[in-house]
Design an enzyme around this catalytic site. Sequence first.
Site, PDB file in Angstrom:
ATOM      1  N   SER A   1      -8.928   2.255   2.577  1.00 57.14           N
ATOM      2  CA  SER A   1      -8.712   0.869   2.809  1.00 57.14           C
ATOM      3  C   SER A   1      -9.227  -0.162   3.727  1.00 57.14           C
ATOM      4  CB  SER A   1      -7.412   0.880   3.892  1.00 57.14           C
ATOM      5  OG  SER A   1      -6.171   1.152   2.718  1.00 57.14           O
TER       6      SER A   1
ATOM      7  N   ASP B   1      -1.545  -7.857   5.799  1.00 59.23           N
ATOM      8  CA  ASP B   1      -2.691  -7.076   5.941  1.00 59.23           C
ATOM      9  C   ASP B   1      -3.992  -6.744   6.160  1.00 59.23           C
ATOM     10  OD1 ASP B   1      -3.084  -4.031   5.955  1.00 59.23           O
ATOM     11  OD2 ASP B   1      -2.222  -3.073   4.613  1.00 59.23           O
TER      12      ASP B   1
ATOM     13  N   HIS C   1      -3.584  -2.328   8.856  1.00 59.24           N
ATOM     14  CA  HIS C   1      -2.467  -1.320   8.458  1.00 59.24           C
ATOM     15  C   HIS C   1      -3.364   0.406   8.917  1.00 59.24           C
ATOM     16  CE1 HIS C   1      -3.590  -0.383   4.148  1.00 59.24           C
ATOM     17  NE2 HIS C   1      -4.505   1.220   5.100  1.00 59.24           N
TER      18      HIS C   1
END
Lengths: 509, 492
Positions: B186, B107, B76
């Site tokens: 992230s 992901d 992402h």
Amino acid sequence: MKTFLFSLSSLVLAMSLCAQGPEVAVDSGGVGTPREAIIKSSSLLKVNVTYQSFSPHIPWQKESPGSRRGLGVVLKGNEILVTAQMVADSTYIELEQPESGQKLTAKVKAVDYEANVAVLVAENAERAKGFFAEVKPMEIDTGARIGDGLSVWQIGPAGDLIVTPLRVSKVETADYFVDGSVFLVYEGNGIIRTEGNSFTLPVVKGGKLAGLLLRYDSKNQVTTVLPAPIIDHFLKDTADGTYEGFPNLGVEFQLTLDGQFRDYLKMKEGDTGMYVSQVMKGMTGEKLGLKEGDIITSVNGFDIDSRGNYRDPQYGTLSVSHVVRGRAFVGDALKVTVMREGKEVVLEGKLARKNPAEMIVSPYRFDRGPNYLLAGGLLFQELSKAYLEGFGRDRQTGPILRLARLAKSPEEFEKKGCKKIIFLSAVLPTPSAQGYERMGGQIVEEVNGVAITDLTTLDEALKKPVNGVHTIRLGEFPHLIHIDALAMERDNMAIITGGYRVGSLKRIE
Amino acid sequence: MKFASVSAAVLMAVSLPWAGMAQPIDLSSSVWDGVVNIDASMQVPDYREPWNGGRPTGGSGTGFLIGKNRFLTNAHVVSNATKLVIRSSNDPEPHPARIVFIAHDCDLAILEAVDGKHFEHLKPMQLGGIPKLNTEVIAVGYPIGGDRISVTRGVVSRIDFRQYSHSGVDSHLSIQVDAAINPGNSGGPVIQDGKVVGVAFQGYSGNVAQNVGYMIPVPVIQRFLKDVEDGKYDHYVDLAISDFPIENPAQRKALGLGEDGIGVMVGSAEPAGSGGKVLKTGDVIVAMDGSPVFNNGLIKLDDELVNMNEVVERKFAGDSIEIEFLRDGKKMKETVKLARFEPYVRLGNLYDERPRYLVYAGLVFQPLERNLMDAHSIQDPLVNYLFDNFLGDKLYVEKPEPVILTQVLPDEVNTFLTPYAHGVVEEINGVKITRLADVKAALAKKNGDEPFVVVKLMEVNRPLVLRRDLAEEAHPRIMKTYNIPQDAFLGE
């Protein structure tokens, strides 16, 4: 100064009313007695209704009671006319003399929720005698037309009559109270003031009843009137003691205005008519022999235009539904001319009615609770519009969408011979239903080897467990569950007497 | 089996890197050097006006070196990217980068610098194992709150099977930590004893839950790395069955189970899925690859009770699984070859894809996907029913890719058809429409010399009719008026 002006205008109104109807009492005191109620009607009664609806999702319970206050119109035989909406789910109805405040308990004699009309009578005839002594019945006038002046009557706190003029600007067919019920209405513009007992109001023409107030849109100041012709139809139907209701055609139509669609249908320049897009099972249209793709060009001698309207002698352009529904009775002759594959076909038959009770998905239900069956905590219900509407629009996801879609097109279940669509709506946690607590929304297909076509077949099937176990097959995940028969009986007892305090394990009416 | 119900879990929308060090933090150590900041410029596809390029946006996250010029990060962080730049902690220079592999279902993504020379001196980080509960970890990355590298510390709170919110439909093993994970973390490493034990990827916003962050654990990372060894990513495989826990004594008895707690019922099996070829509703799975499956759908793996999907999770496309099950009380054993379950994919968020569409005389056709539902905020109950019950009611069997008439761009040729927008296309010129590609051929099909194009919508009882000559005359005009450069994009 202000007072003077007010009384003067009231007087003008009073005089014009006086000229129209003898039952309107006029205080001729004129300018000198401005603070008294000037006019009165002896044909109006206040109607106070307490109602309590059933909970669609907890069907053994009723919601909190509420009240509606409106005006009833006294008809001959001391029957009181109100809208059906007024008395829906009523638990107690009383009539009240506007001036004296004297009260009398009443009951519903006849009601049609589709046409939204009801007639009340006194609960006790003896007591009624004195109550109605001064009351004069009102006559009905079905002759109103576009442009006519009507007046809306309200009663003030002291029994004084408040009159608001209303001019009919439009006559058309529109939605009534129950979803999908479309009948004739008068529409007019004007401001209606807020008063007590305004839930149902009479609309008067020349001292005679021209209709009942159906709704008032205060934002746009549009008044919609449930007109006398529909009331008259209802009263005629009830007169013989058995009420048959308005016929229904059971046909879906489409307009034929789109030039390319007309070319496709091989309609010529100047041809009119409406396209039959769906014919519902077991209703008038199907019995008559209407087919999807037909173009209806005339109904009972009236030519149909491309919007599905005809020319009514009284109202002008109006939807054809008035011909087959609003002004027609069950059993009336019906003659329909259609264009089918380029040829003119004449279909003849009789108008019929399919009652809500005969429909696989009940469109509405008042005064009686939803049917249900509780078995060991498993709550089974009939799929109905009331159940789905109970969720509101925002919460329609997953299972509710699926059920709503089945309710819209239940043909598959009709083919299987289902009288109702039975589904597991919820599970009350009990020991016998351990592991099933979070289930809900599944269609019940088969129980103990028996196909389920309504709650009665389910009730019977649950009396026949195999080897002490009930086997329930469902249309959706997890498709198959089992419950111990003895444990279920034990839990049934606990459901009645224990924490859930469910009065009865079933309602199958 | 990994059909997760919609959960409240939120992806840390802005990438949140989490870089952490093991207990003794050695600031002189080069352990930080491999942690890089990733700056992504993106173009978000426009599913409303699918012929448009989309909306440019950008984001920032973290990545870390796992091999020679190979950086691991979250999918992402780099989804829909048009330009990627990586920066290491002590070097102000931006280095252009590109995606080598990307796996939206778990992901994860691997990037490389266009010129890898700059990173040659850095030591790749090593992968560890699954950390124990209540042991300390650190998250390293470039979260909001400053420009330089950040370290947060916490413990392992929970190890569980959870939904990955990037796709919105996949669930895998994930590890919850209470170290702060914030937007920008992230893709960053979570470290214990100098080794990477996870990739920080999602969490809750502070008004939902406190100190709940999640990382992708090593088994999921390793599976991804192994999958791409052959040069391409093959995705997760799926049994595509839903299990129904057996808690009810009558259910247990009726299905012929003992008191040992073994066996979970198959509540539904997708006919098009790999499990559906062997299993059916009412079967009871008792073991997978020799490990017993319990009544609640858990299985014992490496002495831990985990969701039985975990057995399938560790497999690859084309691998097999041995399933022991009871059918009508009879013991059976079958080998199932595992594959990806395609119908499932359109229920999830799609990335790096150009929206597909077809315009004909102002009628815009698009395939039903989650991206489409979100973009058009479709209220139509039929479309919502199709989407919500696509698997449950096995709707994909007849319509693998339902086609929606999403818009009617008004013109005199179609002005009577505008009310039918958001309808589901059933048939065009007599040809059943099962996917978008069918629309093109069906529109071209002529029934003899009939001069009409006839579109039938589901549950609409009148056909939509266009005169072909008028439609074809109007088509270029409408394209020009509404600024549509290309009348269809049906896929690469």
